[in-house]
Design a protein around this motif. Structure first.
Motif, mmCIF file in Angstrom:
data_model
loop_
_atom_site.group_PDB
_atom_site.id
_atom_site.type_symbol
_atom_site.label_atom_id
_atom_site.label_comp_id
_atom_site.label_asym_id
_atom_site.label_seq_id
_atom_site.Cartn_x
_atom_site.Cartn_y
_atom_site.Cartn_z
ATOM 1 N N PRO A 175 1.005 -1.087 0.043
ATOM 2 C CA PRO A 175 0.027 0.189 0.061
ATOM 3 C C PRO A 175 0.841 1.299 0.024
ATOM 4 C CG PRO A 175 -0.775 -1.733 1.718
ATOM 5 C CD PRO A 175 0.475 -2.244 1.167
ATOM 6 N N GLY A 176 1.951 1.249 0.821
ATOM 7 C CA GLY A 176 2.751 2.581 0.701
ATOM 8 C C GLY A 176 3.434 2.554 -0.499
ATOM 9 N N ILE B 238 3.426 5.928 -5.559
ATOM 10 C CA ILE B 238 3.361 5.589 -7.126
ATOM 11 C C ILE B 238 2.322 6.778 -7.537
ATOM 12 C CG2 ILE B 238 2.835 4.300 -9.258
ATOM 13 C CD1 ILE B 238 4.349 2.223 -7.689
ATOM 14 N N ALA B 239 0.867 6.680 -6.925
ATOM 15 C CA ALA B 239 -0.179 7.314 -7.174
ATOM 16 C C ALA B 239 0.079 8.878 -7.151
ATOM 17 C CB ALA B 239 -1.270 6.892 -6.214
ATOM 18 N N ARG C 294 -4.129 12.976 -5.707
ATOM 19 C CA ARG C 294 -3.893 13.345 -4.297
ATOM 20 C C ARG C 294 -4.997 12.744 -3.254
ATOM 21 N NH1 ARG C 294 0.008 14.578 -6.087
ATOM 22 N NH2 ARG C 294 0.924 16.553 -6.763
ATOM 23 N N ASP C 295 -4.726 12.841 -2.140
ATOM 24 C CA ASP C 295 -5.436 12.295 -1.105
ATOM 25 C C ASP C 295 -6.694 13.262 -1.033
ATOM 26 O OD1 ASP C 295 -4.575 10.202 0.126
ATOM 27 O OD2 ASP C 295 -3.409 11.157 1.648
#
Lengths: 175, 682
Positions: A81-82, A87-88, A94-95
């Protein structure tokens, strides 16, 4: 003085008599011995060669195992996940908290759709103005959800289907 | 005469031949004797020295460690794995020119030449035979170094062909998820010995044994025979943890702890039907890849190692025991009097005032007086017996190290007010896991299943080595559990746990806000809270139990309903669809712009959260929605008497949830839900 017995058979002329049979036996024995040595040597070197090949193959298996582990680990690192989040972010995602102001969040909660742009994966989102608008994008599921059976055996079913969870939601900025 | 002469001559020739023959024999005897003597000398006197030398030349003994076992999650994703790496080291005693060696290695590795030379010089001075130069290289990098270091005039059996340089196989342990489930997985030290978590508790299974390889080499250094001392390979451990759920639990927990300025937080997701723990999170956490940055405080797995007073969530046990013994019924009434109760000189107060309420309402309002009165009805022995049945006071048996059993005193040592205090979750020490297990018992129709975190042990060939069958025990009857679930549902619908509501799902649970015992003050400190929410979903047919505990929240509302319930809601909202648990409540759509595209959704569409290409924001009508039941075919069924109301409030296009609308969110209560006022130390 007692005469010493002559060890070699001699003929009438006093010359040593050669028994052709003995010679033949000797030649055969020497031949057998030489052949035996030859085959033994050949086997020895074949065994050595096979041993070396075997050792190399064994090392290759070990190396392959190590490589397999290394690749498996690399895959898991990339899937973690990290790392996915990193990568995202690198790709501009963005969050949600980062791009929604409290006012926007409240407006969306209250059903004000003017701040939310329609989007789909089939067609890119359209915006008329140049100002930034927040958009929620959803990834579609690849299959239909199944009824939940008793217990958690449905977890395994989910994995078999390999579908993307509906809550894989990403939020991004569209200019 | 002639004849005598001839005979004499013949005799002389024979004698001469004989003499010559004897001479040759003598020479041969001396020669062979010399060789024999030399052989005797070499093989007897110099036997050991020669044998060692020959073995050194021919036999190479290498010790290596089998890779430590792998830890997987339930989906087969790697949580911890060991990989082989190589270390380039120097035998300083074999190196003549340290400067040249340092230069060669530095050129290929990019290391500092001067530093390498200094290390080599130091090693040479102290005659060290192991001076590590480059660590953690993979096979590819090692091959490159071998090529770069190859020197033609150096004849060596092993690589690299450079005087004094050798390779050593080592292992490194990697945790690809970084801090994901760090407290569960734990970590192992440089020697491959587990130090925390599963790494520690299952060290015997995971430990990679040392194997000895005896390699026989020919004169060119090629291995032609190899003998390996057989050792049992380590096993792999498969956990019940699901990585994706673990992540979805850790994220909101961390956010809540940070936002509340809390000391720490814990969260557990439990499949109560099997006892499997799907997620177990602690915050603050640590990254096992970076051992140096780990602090001791972050290492503690608080969910199983820390004991706390649970507060109001413990009322579950009080009411559960009373229901089991038919002392109360959910619709029965209880008089709270003036909102205070005096038990053995200890005055307990209710923050909600007095009056008569139903037991369901009393639990929903978290009334202390009602709980105490119920506890007193139950009695000491029954209450203690119930505590034991629920598993308090003893460890759950989960496969994690240093699990504590909590604190439950024997009734003989109870004070006059102990039963009253325990009825509301004080004078007792529990772990988060024990509390989650108690709620799971109610969710599972009163059957307590021992929680477990190891799904199976796998052999090296991926065959299943062993699985554990958890212990089961009927603690309360299914009927009592059902009644209690109804009461707990009311807590979320109209009580203190409104913020735990999740759009589309019926949630049941209980808030808890307990004052912490202060070691310095030697009494409870009303400034320090332990806030929690523990519940399950869906309320009627629970599939999963979730516990959230926040330790010492400081910012904003500090009660369980304010701090822990929203975290519960967020976790449930994220994980319920993933677990294929369908929404069991009707939801109302606020926005459906694309009406022509929006079609009557199927039950599957309700789950996916997406119809057509529209994104919809919905209103949660959980609290006053028509009751929706599941039929046997698992389709959503609206009760006839409430169906009309539902029609009146919903549009045809029923798109599913994003978040509850703000107007329908539970009211924000600024005043914290306080624990009991304690006038003297408990």
């Amino acid at each position: 003085m007692k005469k010493r017995a002559h060890p070699i058979n001699s003929n009438e002329n006093g010359r040593a008599a050669i028994s052709w049979f003995n010679v033949l036996v000797m030649v055969v024995c020497v031949g057998l011995l030489a052949t035996g040595f030859f085959f033994a040597a050949r086997q020895h070197f074949t065994a050595m060669d096979l041993g070396i090949k075997n050792s190399k193959l064994r090392k290759q298996v070990d190396d392959m195992e190590t490589e397999k582990r290394r690749l498996l680990l690399s895959r898991e690192v990339v899937r973690s996940p990290g790392e996915v989040k990193r990568i995202a972010i690198r790709h501009g995602l963005r969050d949600a908290d980062e791009i929604f102001t409290p006012e926007q969040a409240n407006a969306i909660d209250n059903g004000d759709r003017s701040l939310v742009v329609k989007t789909s994966l089939a067609a890119p989102a359209k915006t008329n103005s140049n100002e930034e608008k927040a958009v929620k994008a959803f990834y579609p599921v690849s299959g239909k959800a199944k009824t939940s059976p008793a217990g958690m055996s449905h977890l395994d079913e989910t994995d078999k289907q390999k579908k993307v969870s509906s809550d894989l939601m990403a939020t991004t900025k569209i200019r | 005469m002639k004849r005598a002469k001839r005979h004499s001559k013949k005799t002389n020739l024979r004698q001469q031949a004989f003499n010559r023959f004897m001479l040759i024999v003598a020479i041969l005897v001396i020669w062979i004797g010399g060789i024999g003597a030399r052989l005797v000398y070499l093989q007897v006197r110099q036997h050991d020295w020669l044998r060692d030398r020959a073995e050194k030349q021919r036999i190479d003994v290498r010790k290596s460690k089998l890779p430590r076992g792998t830890i997987f999650d339930r989906d087969g994703r790697v949580l911890a794995m060991s990989v082989s790496v190589k270390t380039l080291y120097a035998d300083a005693t074999e190196i003549d020119d340290t400067a040249a060696t340092a230069k060669a290695v530095a050129r290929l590795t990019g290391a500092d030449k001067n530093q390498l030379q200094r290390v080599l010089n130091e090693g040479k001075e102290s005659e060290r035979r192991f001076v590590p130069l480059v660590r953690g290289l993979d096979e590819e990098a090692a091959q490159r170094l071998n090529k770069g270091l190859e020197t033609l005039d150096v004849k060596k059996a092993d690589l690299p062909k450079y005087a004094g340089l050798h390779w050593r196989d080592e292992q490194t342990r990697s945790y690809p998820g970084e801090s994901l489930a760090a407290h569960v997985i734990g970590f192992s030290n440089a020697d491959g010995v587990g130090q925390a978590g599963i790494e520690q508790s299952q060290n015997d299974l995971l430990y990679g044994a040392v194997i000895k390889r005896v390699q026989e080499r020919d004169r060119l250094g090629r291995v032609y025979d190899e003998t390996i001392s057989e050792k049992e390979p380590p096993k792999d451990v498969v956990l019940t943890i699901k990585s994706s759920i673990q992540y979805k639990v850790e994220l909101p927990l961390a956010e809540a702890v940070r936002n509340a300025g809390a000391k720490s937080g814990m969260a557990i997701v439990l499949d109560h039907k099997t006892g499997e723990i799907l997620a177990l999170a602690n915050y603050p956490t640590f990254d096992p890849n970076q051992l140096k940055s780990i602090s001791n405080e972050n290492l503690t797995n608080r969910a199983v190692q820390n004991v706390y007073s649970p507060g109001s969530v413990f009322k579950l046990i009080t009411y559960g025991t009373a229901l089991e013994r038919n002392l109360i019924s959910p619709d029965g009434t209880i008089d709270k009097g003036n909102g205070t109760i005096d038990v053995a000189g200890h005055v307990f107060k209710d923050h909600g005032g007095g009056g008569t309420v139903t037991y369901t309402k009393a639990l929903a309002q978290s009334s202390n007086v009602s709980a105490i009165k119920t506890g007193l009805k139950v009695g000491k022995e029954n209450f203690y017996s119930s505590l034991q049945k629920f598993g308090f006071g003893k460890s759950t048996g989960i496969e994690l190290p240093a699990e504590t059993g909590g604190i439950v005193r024997n009734p003989a040592r109870w004070n006059g007010d102990s039963l009253a205090s325990m009825s509301i979750g004080y004078e007792i020490g529990v772990t988060a896991l024990q509390m989650a297990s108690a709620f799971a018992t109610i969710a599972n129709d009163g059957v307590r299943i021992q929680p477990r975190i190891i799904k199976e042990i796998r052999q090296f060939d991926e065959k299943i080595g062993s699985t554990t069958e958890p212990a089961r025990e009927q603690v309360v009857s299914a009927e009592s559990a059902r009644k209690l679930r109804q009461m707990l549902r009311e807590v979320v619908v109209s009580g203190t746990g409104k913020r735990a509501a999740v759009s589309g799902y019926s949630i049941a649970g209980k808030t808890g806000t307990a004052w912490k015992f202060d070691e310095k003050l030697k009494r409870v400190n009303s400034a320090k809270y332990m806030s929690s929410f523990i519940g399950f979903a869906p309320a009627d047919d629970p599939q999963v139990t979730i516990a959230v505990i926040i330790d010492e929240p400081k910012i904003g509302g500090r009660d369980g309903g304010m701090v822990a319930a929203p975290v519960f809601s967020k976790i449930a909202e994220d994980i319920l669809p993933e677990l294929n648990i369908r929404p069991d409540l009707a939801t109302e759509t606020l926005v459906a712009e694309n009406d022509e595209a929006a079609q009557e959704p199927t039950a599957d569409d309700l789950f996916t959260g997406l119809v057509g290409d529209e994104v919809a924001v919905e209103k949660n009508i959980a609290s006053d929605s028509p009751k929706v039941e599941r039929s046997e075919s698992k389709k959503l069924v609206v009760r006839p008497e409430k169906a009309e109301e539902a029609k009146g409030t919903s549009t045809p296009a029923k798109l599913t949830q994003v978040k509850p609308a703000a107007a329908d969110r539970p009211r924000v209560i600024n005043k914290p839900e306080k624990g009991p006022e304690v006038k003297r130390k408990t």
